[in-house]
Write an enzyme that holds these catalytic residues in place. Structure first.
Site, PDB file in Angstrom:
ATOM      1  N   ASN A   1     -10.453  -4.738 -18.820  1.00 49.80           N
ATOM      2  CA  ASN A   1      -9.905  -4.176 -17.585  1.00 49.80           C
ATOM      3  C   ASN A   1      -8.424  -3.904 -17.826  1.00 49.80           C
ATOM      4  O   ASN A   1      -7.617  -4.826 -17.834  1.00 49.80           O
ATOM      5  CB  ASN A   1     -10.104  -5.172 -16.430  1.00 49.80           C
ATOM      6  CG  ASN A   1      -9.421  -4.708 -15.162  1.00 49.80           C
ATOM      7  OD1 ASN A   1      -9.024  -3.543 -15.041  1.00 49.80           O
ATOM      8  ND2 ASN A   1      -9.272  -5.610 -14.207  1.00 49.80           N
ATOM      9  N   TRP A   2      -8.102  -2.631 -18.025  1.00 53.94           N
ATOM     10  CA  TRP A   2      -6.706  -2.294 -18.365  1.00 53.94           C
ATOM     11  C   TRP A   2      -5.780  -2.324 -17.148  1.00 53.94           C
ATOM     12  O   TRP A   2      -4.575  -2.209 -17.310  1.00 53.94           O
ATOM     13  CB  TRP A   2      -6.643  -0.902 -19.000  1.00 53.94           C
ATOM     14  CG  TRP A   2      -7.162  -0.827 -20.388  1.00 53.94           C
ATOM     15  CD1 TRP A   2      -7.571  -1.862 -21.174  1.00 53.94           C
ATOM     16  CD2 TRP A   2      -7.321   0.369 -21.162  1.00 53.94           C
ATOM     17  NE1 TRP A   2      -7.975  -1.381 -22.396  1.00 53.94           N
ATOM     18  CE2 TRP A   2      -7.840  -0.024 -22.419  1.00 53.94           C
ATOM     19  CE3 TRP A   2      -7.092   1.719 -20.929  1.00 53.94           C
ATOM     20  CZ2 TRP A   2      -8.112   0.898 -23.428  1.00 53.94           C
ATOM     21  CZ3 TRP A   2      -7.366   2.637 -21.929  1.00 53.94           C
ATOM     22  CH2 TRP A   2      -7.871   2.237 -23.164  1.00 53.94           C
TER      23      TRP A   2
ATOM     24  N   HIS B   1     -12.415  -6.416  -7.057  1.00 55.94           N
ATOM     25  CA  HIS B   1     -11.506  -7.166  -7.932  1.00 55.94           C
ATOM     26  C   HIS B   1     -10.454  -7.862  -7.057  1.00 55.94           C
ATOM     27  O   HIS B   1     -10.018  -7.318  -6.049  1.00 55.94           O
ATOM     28  CB  HIS B   1     -10.835  -6.229  -8.938  1.00 55.94           C
ATOM     29  CG  HIS B   1     -10.038  -6.978  -9.961  1.00 55.94           C
ATOM     30  ND1 HIS B   1      -8.768  -7.435  -9.708  1.00 55.94           N
ATOM     31  CD2 HIS B   1     -10.355  -7.398 -11.213  1.00 55.94           C
ATOM     32  CE1 HIS B   1      -8.331  -8.094 -10.774  1.00 55.94           C
ATOM     33  NE2 HIS B   1      -9.274  -8.084 -11.699  1.00 55.94           N
TER      34      HIS B   1
ATOM     35  N   GLU C   1     -14.320 -14.569 -11.141  1.00 58.15           N
ATOM     36  CA  GLU C   1     -12.916 -14.495 -11.535  1.00 58.15           C
ATOM     37  C   GLU C   1     -12.073 -15.330 -10.569  1.00 58.15           C
ATOM     38  O   GLU C   1     -11.611 -14.817  -9.545  1.00 58.15           O
ATOM     39  CB  GLU C   1     -12.439 -13.036 -11.503  1.00 58.15           C
ATOM     40  CG  GLU C   1     -13.105 -12.151 -12.532  1.00 58.15           C
ATOM     41  CD  GLU C   1     -12.153 -11.042 -12.975  1.00 58.15           C
ATOM     42  OE1 GLU C   1     -11.990 -10.893 -14.193  1.00 58.15           O
ATOM     43  OE2 GLU C   1     -11.577 -10.354 -12.132  1.00 58.15           O
TER      44      GLU C   1
HETATM   45  P1  PGA Z   1      -6.659 -11.554 -17.134  1.00 55.68           P
HETATM   46  O1  PGA Z   1      -7.314 -10.638 -16.004  1.00 55.68           O
HETATM   47  O2  PGA Z   1      -7.581 -11.520 -18.325  1.00 55.68           O
HETATM   48  O3  PGA Z   1      -5.324 -10.898 -17.414  1.00 55.68           O
HETATM   49  O4  PGA Z   1      -6.527 -12.924 -16.597  1.00 55.68           O
HETATM   50  C1  PGA Z   1      -8.700 -10.619 -15.784  1.00 55.68           C
HETATM   51  C2  PGA Z   1      -9.056  -9.636 -14.706  1.00 55.68           C
HETATM   52  O5  PGA Z   1      -8.239  -9.443 -13.790  1.00 55.68           O
HETATM   53  O6  PGA Z   1     -10.134  -9.031 -14.741  1.00 55.68           O
END
Ligand code: PGA
Length: 251
Positions: A8-9, A92, A164
Protein backbone atom coordinates in the site's frame (compact mmCIF):
# COMPACT_ATOMS: atom_id res chain seq x y z
CA UNK A 1 -5.44 -18.97 -0.81
CA UNK A 2 -1.97 -18.30 -2.18
CA UNK A 3 -0.33 -16.11 0.48
CA UNK A 4 -0.54 -12.47 -0.46
CA UNK A 5 2.04 -9.73 -0.07
CA UNK A 6 0.36 -6.41 -0.79
CA UNK A 7 2.07 -3.01 -1.03
CA UNK A 8 0.00 0.00 0.00
CA UNK A 9 1.94 3.00 -1.28
CA UNK A 10 -0.53 5.52 0.19
CA UNK A 11 0.32 9.02 -1.14
CA UNK A 12 3.82 8.18 -2.31
CA UNK A 13 5.50 7.81 -5.73
CA UNK A 14 5.01 9.64 -8.98
CA UNK A 15 5.21 7.76 -12.28
CA UNK A 16 9.02 7.46 -12.65
CA UNK A 17 9.48 5.98 -9.16
CA UNK A 18 6.42 3.78 -9.59
CA UNK A 19 7.75 2.35 -12.86
CA UNK A 20 11.26 1.79 -11.46
CA UNK A 21 9.80 -0.09 -8.43
CA UNK A 22 7.54 -2.18 -10.65
CA UNK A 23 10.30 -3.16 -13.07
CA UNK A 24 12.60 -4.23 -10.27
CA UNK A 25 9.93 -6.14 -8.35
CA UNK A 26 8.61 -7.89 -11.48
CA UNK A 27 12.02 -9.39 -12.18
CA UNK A 28 11.98 -11.13 -8.81
CA UNK A 29 8.44 -12.40 -8.34
CA UNK A 30 8.22 -16.04 -7.34
CA UNK A 31 5.45 -18.59 -7.79
CA UNK A 32 3.42 -19.34 -4.70
CA UNK A 33 3.10 -15.71 -3.57
CA UNK A 34 0.42 -13.34 -4.83
CA UNK A 35 2.02 -9.88 -5.05
CA UNK A 36 -0.34 -6.91 -5.18
CA UNK A 37 0.37 -3.18 -5.35
CA UNK A 38 -1.97 -0.34 -4.41
CA UNK A 39 -0.41 2.76 -6.04
CA UNK A 40 -1.93 6.25 -5.94
CA UNK A 41 -4.47 6.61 -8.74
CA UNK A 42 -2.12 8.79 -10.81
CA UNK A 43 0.36 5.91 -11.15
CA UNK A 44 -2.10 3.07 -11.88
CA UNK A 45 -1.65 3.15 -15.65
CA UNK A 46 2.14 3.41 -15.50
CA UNK A 47 2.33 0.47 -13.08
CA UNK A 48 -0.08 -1.60 -15.19
CA UNK A 49 2.04 -1.03 -18.28
CA UNK A 50 5.33 -1.73 -16.48
CA UNK A 51 3.88 -4.96 -15.05
CA UNK A 52 2.27 -6.18 -18.30
CA UNK A 53 2.43 -9.95 -18.54
CA UNK A 54 3.88 -10.30 -15.01
CA UNK A 55 1.98 -11.73 -12.03
CA UNK A 56 1.81 -8.45 -10.11
CA UNK A 57 -1.83 -7.56 -9.44
CA UNK A 58 -3.02 -3.98 -9.25
CA UNK A 59 -5.33 -2.43 -6.69
CA UNK A 60 -7.02 0.88 -5.90
CA UNK A 61 -6.66 2.53 -2.49
CA UNK A 62 -10.35 3.36 -2.19
CA UNK A 63 -13.54 3.43 -4.27
CA UNK A 64 -16.70 5.52 -4.12
CA UNK A 65 -20.18 4.00 -3.92
CA UNK A 66 -21.60 5.41 -7.15
CA UNK A 67 -20.48 4.26 -10.61
CA UNK A 68 -20.18 7.86 -11.89
CA UNK A 69 -21.47 11.35 -11.23
CA UNK A 70 -20.67 14.78 -9.79
CA UNK A 71 -18.36 13.54 -7.00
CA UNK A 72 -15.21 15.62 -7.29
CA UNK A 73 -12.12 13.75 -6.15
CA UNK A 74 -13.69 10.31 -6.05
CA UNK A 75 -13.09 7.20 -8.22
CA UNK A 76 -15.66 4.47 -8.81
CA UNK A 77 -15.06 0.71 -8.64
CA UNK A 78 -15.94 0.52 -12.33
CA UNK A 79 -13.20 3.05 -13.15
CA UNK A 80 -10.65 1.10 -11.12
CA UNK A 81 -11.59 -2.10 -12.92
CA UNK A 82 -11.22 -0.38 -16.30
CA UNK A 83 -7.78 0.90 -15.20
CA UNK A 84 -6.68 -2.72 -14.65
CA UNK A 85 -7.28 -3.05 -10.91
CA UNK A 86 -8.37 -6.39 -9.51
CA UNK A 87 -8.33 -5.43 -5.81
CA UNK A 88 -9.42 -2.39 -3.81
CA UNK A 89 -8.88 -1.32 -0.21
CA UNK A 90 -12.10 -0.47 1.64
CA UNK A 91 -12.18 1.26 5.03
CA UNK A 92 -8.45 1.73 5.50
CA UNK A 93 -7.92 3.37 8.91
CA UNK A 94 -6.49 6.51 7.28
CA UNK A 95 -9.78 6.87 5.38
CA UNK A 96 -11.75 6.29 8.58
CA UNK A 97 -9.77 8.47 10.99
CA UNK A 98 -8.20 11.19 8.81
CA UNK A 99 -10.99 11.58 6.25
CA UNK A 100 -13.91 10.74 8.52
CA UNK A 101 -15.35 7.75 6.63
CA UNK A 102 -17.93 6.24 8.94
CA UNK A 103 -18.70 2.55 9.33
CA UNK A 104 -21.87 3.17 7.32
CA UNK A 105 -20.00 4.84 4.47
CA UNK A 106 -17.44 2.04 4.44
CA UNK A 107 -20.37 -0.39 4.12
CA UNK A 108 -21.73 1.54 1.12
CA UNK A 109 -18.33 1.51 -0.56
CA UNK A 110 -17.96 -2.21 0.13
CA UNK A 111 -21.35 -2.94 -1.41
CA UNK A 112 -20.48 -0.92 -4.52
CA UNK A 113 -17.18 -2.78 -4.92
CA UNK A 114 -18.98 -6.13 -4.58
CA UNK A 115 -21.29 -5.16 -7.43
CA UNK A 116 -18.21 -5.37 -9.70
CA UNK A 117 -15.61 -8.11 -10.17
CA UNK A 118 -13.07 -6.33 -7.96
CA UNK A 119 -11.95 -8.12 -4.80
CA UNK A 120 -12.39 -5.84 -1.79
CA UNK A 121 -9.87 -5.87 1.02
CA UNK A 122 -11.91 -4.68 3.98
CA UNK A 123 -9.66 -3.11 6.62
CA UNK A 124 -10.65 -3.31 10.29
CA UNK A 125 -8.78 -2.71 13.52
CA UNK A 126 -8.92 -1.10 16.91
CA UNK A 127 -7.44 2.27 17.90
CA UNK A 128 -4.85 2.78 20.62
CA UNK A 129 -7.52 3.87 23.16
CA UNK A 130 -9.37 0.57 22.67
CA UNK A 131 -6.11 -1.35 22.87
CA UNK A 132 -5.05 0.37 26.08
CA UNK A 133 -8.43 -0.48 27.62
CA UNK A 134 -7.95 -4.11 26.61
CA UNK A 135 -10.92 -3.82 24.25
CA UNK A 136 -9.44 -5.21 21.06
CA UNK A 137 -12.62 -6.97 19.98
CA UNK A 138 -15.26 -4.20 20.26
CA UNK A 139 -14.07 -2.15 17.29
CA UNK A 140 -13.50 -5.19 15.09
CA UNK A 141 -16.92 -6.63 15.84
CA UNK A 142 -18.61 -3.28 15.20
CA UNK A 143 -16.72 -2.54 11.95
CA UNK A 144 -17.32 -6.06 10.64
CA UNK A 145 -20.98 -6.08 11.68
CA UNK A 146 -21.81 -2.79 9.96
CA UNK A 147 -19.78 -3.62 6.83
CA UNK A 148 -21.43 -7.03 6.35
CA UNK A 149 -24.98 -5.97 7.19
CA UNK A 150 -27.33 -7.18 4.48
CA UNK A 151 -24.64 -8.88 2.37
CA UNK A 152 -25.32 -12.33 0.91
CA UNK A 153 -22.98 -15.20 1.76
CA UNK A 154 -21.83 -15.28 -1.86
CA UNK A 155 -20.74 -11.64 -1.61
CA UNK A 156 -18.93 -12.19 1.67
CA UNK A 157 -17.11 -15.17 0.14
CA UNK A 158 -15.42 -12.74 -2.27
CA UNK A 159 -13.94 -10.60 0.51
CA UNK A 160 -10.48 -10.40 1.99
CA UNK A 161 -10.35 -8.94 5.50
CA UNK A 162 -7.23 -7.05 6.60
CA UNK A 163 -6.69 -6.81 10.35
CA UNK A 164 -4.83 -3.54 10.78
CA UNK A 165 -4.66 -2.32 14.38
CA UNK A 166 -4.41 1.46 14.12
CA UNK A 167 -1.70 1.62 16.81
CA UNK A 168 0.54 -0.59 14.66
CA UNK A 169 0.25 1.38 11.42
CA UNK A 170 3.38 3.34 10.63
CA UNK A 171 4.61 3.08 14.22
CA UNK A 172 7.22 0.35 13.97
CA UNK A 173 5.29 -1.59 16.61
CA UNK A 174 3.66 -4.58 14.93
CA UNK A 175 1.06 -6.74 16.63
CA UNK A 176 2.33 -9.92 18.21
CA UNK A 177 1.38 -13.35 16.86
CA UNK A 178 -1.04 -13.76 19.77
CA UNK A 179 -2.71 -10.41 19.06
CA UNK A 180 -3.01 -11.15 15.34
CA UNK A 181 -4.43 -14.63 16.02
CA UNK A 182 -6.90 -13.24 18.54
CA UNK A 183 -8.15 -10.63 16.06
CA UNK A 184 -8.39 -13.22 13.27
CA UNK A 185 -10.50 -15.38 15.59
CA UNK A 186 -12.89 -12.49 16.24
CA UNK A 187 -13.21 -11.84 12.50
CA UNK A 188 -13.93 -15.55 11.90
CA UNK A 189 -16.46 -15.61 14.74
CA UNK A 190 -18.40 -12.66 13.31
CA UNK A 191 -18.55 -14.33 9.89
CA UNK A 192 -19.49 -17.70 11.37
CA UNK A 193 -22.24 -16.17 13.47
CA UNK A 194 -23.76 -14.42 10.46
CA UNK A 195 -23.13 -16.98 7.71
CA UNK A 196 -22.38 -20.35 9.31
CA UNK A 197 -19.15 -22.26 9.68
CA UNK A 198 -18.75 -23.14 5.99
CA UNK A 199 -17.91 -19.61 4.97
CA UNK A 200 -14.19 -18.94 5.23
CA UNK A 201 -12.69 -15.59 4.34
CA UNK A 202 -8.97 -14.94 3.82
CA UNK A 203 -7.48 -12.75 6.55
CA UNK A 204 -4.30 -10.73 6.16
CA UNK A 205 -2.40 -8.66 8.72
CA UNK A 206 -1.15 -5.08 8.29
CA UNK A 207 0.75 -2.71 10.57
CA UNK A 208 4.57 -2.26 10.64
CA UNK A 209 5.25 -5.44 8.66
CA UNK A 210 8.88 -5.86 7.59
CA UNK A 211 10.96 -8.80 6.33
CA UNK A 212 12.05 -9.56 9.91
CA UNK A 213 8.53 -10.14 11.25
CA UNK A 214 6.52 -11.21 8.21
CA UNK A 215 6.96 -14.93 8.84
CA UNK A 216 5.32 -14.64 12.23
CA UNK A 217 2.08 -13.68 10.51
CA UNK A 218 2.04 -16.11 7.58
CA UNK A 219 3.85 -19.05 9.14
CA UNK A 220 3.15 -18.91 12.86
CA UNK A 221 -0.27 -17.19 12.92
CA UNK A 222 -1.27 -18.93 9.65
CA UNK A 223 -2.75 -15.77 8.15
CA UNK A 224 -3.25 -15.49 4.40
CA UNK A 225 -0.82 -12.66 3.85
CA UNK A 226 0.21 -9.14 4.75
CA UNK A 227 -0.64 -5.58 3.77
CA UNK A 228 2.46 -3.42 3.95
CA UNK A 229 2.75 0.36 3.90
CA UNK A 230 6.11 1.97 4.68
CA UNK A 231 7.93 -1.37 4.45
CA UNK A 232 6.83 -1.75 0.82
CA UNK A 233 8.03 1.54 -0.66
CA UNK A 234 11.55 0.36 -1.33
CA UNK A 235 11.61 -2.28 -4.10
CA UNK A 236 14.39 -4.24 -2.38
CA UNK A 237 12.45 -4.33 0.89
CA UNK A 238 9.33 -5.55 -0.91
CA UNK A 239 11.34 -8.24 -2.70
CA UNK A 240 12.66 -9.38 0.67
CA UNK A 241 9.09 -9.66 1.99
CA UNK A 242 8.06 -11.77 -1.00
CA UNK A 243 11.11 -14.02 -0.54
CA UNK A 244 10.36 -14.50 3.18
CA UNK A 245 6.72 -15.41 2.53
CA UNK A 246 7.69 -17.79 -0.25
CA UNK A 247 10.17 -19.50 2.11
CA UNK A 248 7.62 -19.65 4.92
CA UNK A 249 5.12 -21.49 2.74
CA UNK A 250 7.60 -23.71 0.88
CA UNK A 251 6.53 -27.41 1.07
P1 PGA B 1 2.54 0.33 7.66
O1 PGA B 1 1.10 0.58 7.03
O2 PGA B 1 3.08 -0.94 7.04
O3 PGA B 1 3.34 1.55 7.26
O4 PGA B 1 2.39 0.19 9.12
C1 PGA B 1 0.21 -0.48 6.78
C2 PGA B 1 -1.05 0.03 6.14
O5 PGA B 1 -1.45 1.17 6.44
O6 PGA B 1 -1.67 -0.67 5.33
Amino acid sequence: MTPMVAANWKMYKGEPEAVAWTEEVCQHLVPGVQAVVFPPATALTAVRQAAAGRPLALGGQNAFYEPEGAYTGEISPQMLWAAGCRYVLVGHSERRYIFGETDREVALRLRAVLSTELTPMLCVGEQIEDYDRGDYHGAIQRQMGVALKGLEAEEVSRLIVAYEPVWAIGTGRAATVVEAERAADIIRQVIRRLYGSDLEVPIVYGGSVVAENVRSFVEVAHLDGVLVGSGSLDAGAFRALVAEVSGARAP
